[in-house]
Scaffold this motif. Sequence first.
Motif, mmCIF file in Angstrom:
data_model
loop_
_atom_site.group_PDB
_atom_site.id
_atom_site.type_symbol
_atom_site.label_atom_id
_atom_site.label_comp_id
_atom_site.label_asym_id
_atom_site.label_seq_id
_atom_site.Cartn_x
_atom_site.Cartn_y
_atom_site.Cartn_z
ATOM 1 N N ALA A 1 35.055 28.832 45.559
ATOM 2 C CA ALA A 1 36.485 29.032 45.302
ATOM 3 C C ALA A 1 37.209 27.709 45.082
ATOM 4 O O ALA A 1 38.228 27.666 44.392
ATOM 5 C CB ALA A 1 37.120 29.794 46.464
ATOM 6 N N ARG A 2 36.701 26.625 45.650
ATOM 7 C CA ARG A 2 37.341 25.314 45.466
ATOM 8 C C ARG A 2 37.111 24.748 44.075
ATOM 9 O O ARG A 2 37.780 23.796 43.673
ATOM 10 C CB ARG A 2 36.818 24.325 46.505
ATOM 11 C CG ARG A 2 37.196 24.682 47.940
ATOM 12 C CD ARG A 2 36.748 23.623 48.916
ATOM 13 N NE ARG A 2 35.303 23.460 48.914
ATOM 14 C CZ ARG A 2 34.655 22.543 49.636
ATOM 15 N NH1 ARG A 2 35.322 21.716 50.406
ATOM 16 N NH2 ARG A 2 33.344 22.469 49.577
ATOM 17 N N GLN A 3 36.189 25.323 43.320
ATOM 18 C CA GLN A 3 35.841 24.785 42.007
ATOM 19 C C GLN A 3 36.443 25.576 40.853
ATOM 20 O O GLN A 3 36.292 25.180 39.696
ATOM 21 C CB GLN A 3 34.316 24.762 41.862
ATOM 22 C CG GLN A 3 33.607 24.023 42.976
ATOM 23 C CD GLN A 3 32.092 24.142 42.872
ATOM 24 O OE1 GLN A 3 31.551 24.445 41.804
ATOM 25 N NE2 GLN A 3 31.399 23.925 43.976
ATOM 26 N N VAL A 4 37.099 26.698 41.140
ATOM 27 C CA VAL A 4 37.658 27.538 40.078
ATOM 28 C C VAL A 4 39.132 27.765 40.352
ATOM 29 O O VAL A 4 39.669 27.362 41.378
ATOM 30 C CB VAL A 4 36.910 28.892 39.982
ATOM 31 C CG1 VAL A 4 35.468 28.674 39.563
ATOM 32 C CG2 VAL A 4 36.961 29.624 41.320
ATOM 33 N N ARG A 5 39.790 28.420 39.403
ATOM 34 C CA ARG A 5 41.218 28.691 39.509
ATOM 35 C C ARG A 5 41.503 30.142 39.122
ATOM 36 O O ARG A 5 40.648 30.860 38.633
ATOM 37 C CB ARG A 5 42.015 27.745 38.582
ATOM 38 C CG ARG A 5 41.944 26.281 38.958
ATOM 39 C CD ARG A 5 42.714 26.007 40.246
ATOM 40 N NE ARG A 5 42.710 24.590 40.585
ATOM 41 C CZ ARG A 5 41.780 24.011 41.320
ATOM 42 N NH1 ARG A 5 40.751 24.727 41.779
ATOM 43 N NH2 ARG A 5 41.848 22.730 41.607
ATOM 44 N N GLY A 6 42.741 30.542 39.343
ATOM 45 C CA GLY A 6 43.206 31.839 38.875
ATOM 46 C C GLY A 6 42.681 33.001 39.691
ATOM 47 O O GLY A 6 42.433 32.907 40.900
ATOM 48 N N ALA A 7 42.489 34.124 38.984
ATOM 49 C CA ALA A 7 42.084 35.363 39.652
ATOM 50 C C ALA A 7 40.701 35.245 40.269
ATOM 51 O O ALA A 7 40.437 35.830 41.327
ATOM 52 C CB ALA A 7 42.113 36.512 38.641
ATOM 53 N N LEU A 8 39.805 34.481 39.640
ATOM 54 C CA LEU A 8 38.463 34.317 40.200
ATOM 55 C C LEU A 8 38.529 33.606 41.546
ATOM 56 O O LEU A 8 37.826 33.974 42.492
ATOM 57 C CB LEU A 8 37.584 33.535 39.225
ATOM 58 C CG LEU A 8 36.137 33.282 39.693
ATOM 59 C CD1 LEU A 8 35.440 34.597 40.005
ATOM 60 C CD2 LEU A 8 35.372 32.494 38.644
ATOM 61 N N ARG A 9 39.384 32.607 41.635
ATOM 62 C CA ARG A 9 39.527 31.907 42.914
ATOM 63 C C ARG A 9 40.093 32.833 43.987
ATOM 64 O O ARG A 9 39.600 32.850 45.128
ATOM 65 C CB ARG A 9 40.438 30.695 42.741
ATOM 66 C CG ARG A 9 40.616 29.889 44.023
ATOM 67 C CD ARG A 9 41.443 28.650 43.791
ATOM 68 N NE ARG A 9 41.479 27.814 44.970
ATOM 69 C CZ ARG A 9 42.085 26.620 45.030
ATOM 70 N NH1 ARG A 9 42.690 26.139 43.956
ATOM 71 N NH2 ARG A 9 42.066 25.922 46.143
ATOM 72 N N ALA A 10 41.114 33.599 43.646
ATOM 73 C CA ALA A 10 41.690 34.537 44.609
ATOM 74 C C ALA A 10 40.646 35.557 45.062
ATOM 75 O O ALA A 10 40.557 35.883 46.255
ATOM 76 C CB ALA A 10 42.892 35.248 43.991
ATOM 77 N N THR B 1 36.839 42.732 51.270
ATOM 78 C CA THR B 1 35.704 42.623 50.344
ATOM 79 C C THR B 1 35.946 43.402 49.063
ATOM 80 O O THR B 1 35.716 42.882 47.958
ATOM 81 C CB THR B 1 34.424 43.121 51.028
ATOM 82 O OG1 THR B 1 34.128 42.287 52.159
ATOM 83 C CG2 THR B 1 33.245 43.088 50.066
ATOM 84 N N VAL B 2 36.417 44.639 49.197
ATOM 85 C CA VAL B 2 36.622 45.439 47.991
ATOM 86 C C VAL B 2 37.732 44.853 47.131
ATOM 87 O O VAL B 2 37.623 44.825 45.891
ATOM 88 C CB VAL B 2 36.917 46.908 48.370
ATOM 89 C CG1 VAL B 2 38.245 47.060 49.050
ATOM 90 C CG2 VAL B 2 36.864 47.801 47.137
ATOM 91 N N VAL B 3 38.780 44.330 47.757
ATOM 92 C CA VAL B 3 39.844 43.699 46.974
ATOM 93 C C VAL B 3 39.325 42.435 46.292
ATOM 94 O O VAL B 3 39.617 42.163 45.124
ATOM 95 C CB VAL B 3 41.063 43.395 47.865
ATOM 96 C CG1 VAL B 3 42.116 42.627 47.086
ATOM 97 C CG2 VAL B 3 41.659 44.680 48.410
ATOM 98 N N GLY B 4 38.534 41.647 47.045
ATOM 99 C CA GLY B 4 37.993 40.419 46.463
ATOM 100 C C GLY B 4 37.067 40.671 45.298
ATOM 101 O O GLY B 4 37.034 39.900 44.332
ATOM 102 N N VAL B 5 36.308 41.754 45.346
ATOM 103 C CA VAL B 5 35.407 42.084 44.237
ATOM 104 C C VAL B 5 36.185 42.565 43.021
ATOM 105 O O VAL B 5 35.843 42.244 41.870
ATOM 106 C CB VAL B 5 34.379 43.142 44.696
ATOM 107 C CG1 VAL B 5 33.613 43.701 43.513
ATOM 108 C CG2 VAL B 5 33.405 42.533 45.695
ATOM 109 N N LEU B 6 37.266 43.323 43.244
ATOM 110 C CA LEU B 6 37.979 43.943 42.132
ATOM 111 C C LEU B 6 39.015 43.033 41.489
ATOM 112 O O LEU B 6 39.341 43.205 40.314
ATOM 113 C CB LEU B 6 38.656 45.231 42.610
ATOM 114 C CG LEU B 6 37.727 46.361 43.045
ATOM 115 C CD1 LEU B 6 38.533 47.564 43.492
ATOM 116 C CD2 LEU B 6 36.786 46.752 41.905
#
Length: 463
Positions: free
Chosen positions: A167-176, A227-232
Amino acid sequence: MNSLINYLSCGALWLGLAAKAPDLLRHRHDPYLRAICAVLALAGLCFLLGAPPTVGAVNGLSGVSNLAAPLTYAAITGYCAASQVLVVHLRGGPRVGRTARRWKLAYTGVVLGIAVAFALGEAPAERLTDFDTYYAKTPYLAEMIVLYLVAHLTAVTVTTVSALHWARQVRGALRAGLVLLGTGALCGAGYSVAKLVAVGARWSGLDWPVLGTAVSPAAAGLGALLTVVGVLVPLLAPRVAEWRRAGREYARLEPLERALDDLLVRRALRLPRPRLASPATLLMWRRTSIHNALSHLDAYVDRDLYERTRAGALAATGDAELAGARAWAAVVTDAVRHEARRRETAGRAAGHAVGAGRVAAPESGAGRPLGPPPDPAALARIADALASPVPVPTASAVPGGTEPVPSRTEPVPGGTEPVPGDDTHPVASGAEPVPSRTEPVPGGTKPVVSGAEPVPYERSGPA
């Protein structure tokens, strides 16, 4: 309370699975997508099997006392394996397949160990909520309990570290999404830690059942939700952003469509409005309507008016883009009035023909008043709608839509003026056919559309 937490967590996870099921059916060979769906499915199954009513039902239907315990532990182990495979695919690299197979084999061994230990142990007293602590000192069953808890703790720890590190290496929705996934895995670690502490206390002669019956289910439920929120989140964020852009564009084009509404209704140039449609589909519908109306007005465009208006706006504002938009606003509104004036003339001509004994059907809508000219505020709103070109999708993209208009040859602006009342060209379903050609325009060449080509106007000038 435990049952409610379990069933709500299962429902949340399987709701996420339902959201991804269509993608899985379309891309069933995508290993990343399969790993996501496996995580959601197995995590939901864990909560379903761990609920006390389900435990009692499984034990009663099978006739084996406490059979629900090893089944739940096997589901948890399968969830751990799916989590590790998902992390492997998230990391990527040249050895993804080999690493994923190693995790699968390792956790397959854990499942076999659970089955063997349960078969060798004895658990005659049915326990719906505290099997772990009650049988913590029973031979073979104690090893089974520790085995699945250590496997679960290992999986969630690796998932937490990997997700938060990436998560420290990306931005945006992928990081969230990664932060939520890592936080959910960390909460899931609370489940196995609380269970292990309760088992250790039992070994020491203490009895802390609340850790296994209250703390661990709450930690697991919160972890499942995160977990489910993080995956979606990374999967749904682009779609939500697209809908927001489509909604803004749909609202921006409303003044232009409203200015063309009379023509759209009278000439039946508008397709039926789709019901229960997404913002993107509604935008397609509005663009198609505008496209059809502007194509019909192509024969009434006044080049001189465009040049005069554009020159005046450019001198006043110094903004070429805004000047072009204002010029187009004036041209469109003038073309609408020109077309309406022709309709009035055709209506009067039809009335004279009837009075002279000749049968003539007046044009649909003839006899309506032209109405006052648009005020400057309305022109400004239309100019804003015309501030950028409007690409129009194919008519088949609109639900229930057909090709809006066929091709024909129409008088070219600047040539011979159409004869009032001359309506001998074929019309399909009441829609004015659209020309298909290329004409010189001020500042360049523009295609005049037929059917579902781009909208017939650009900033450079009218046809």
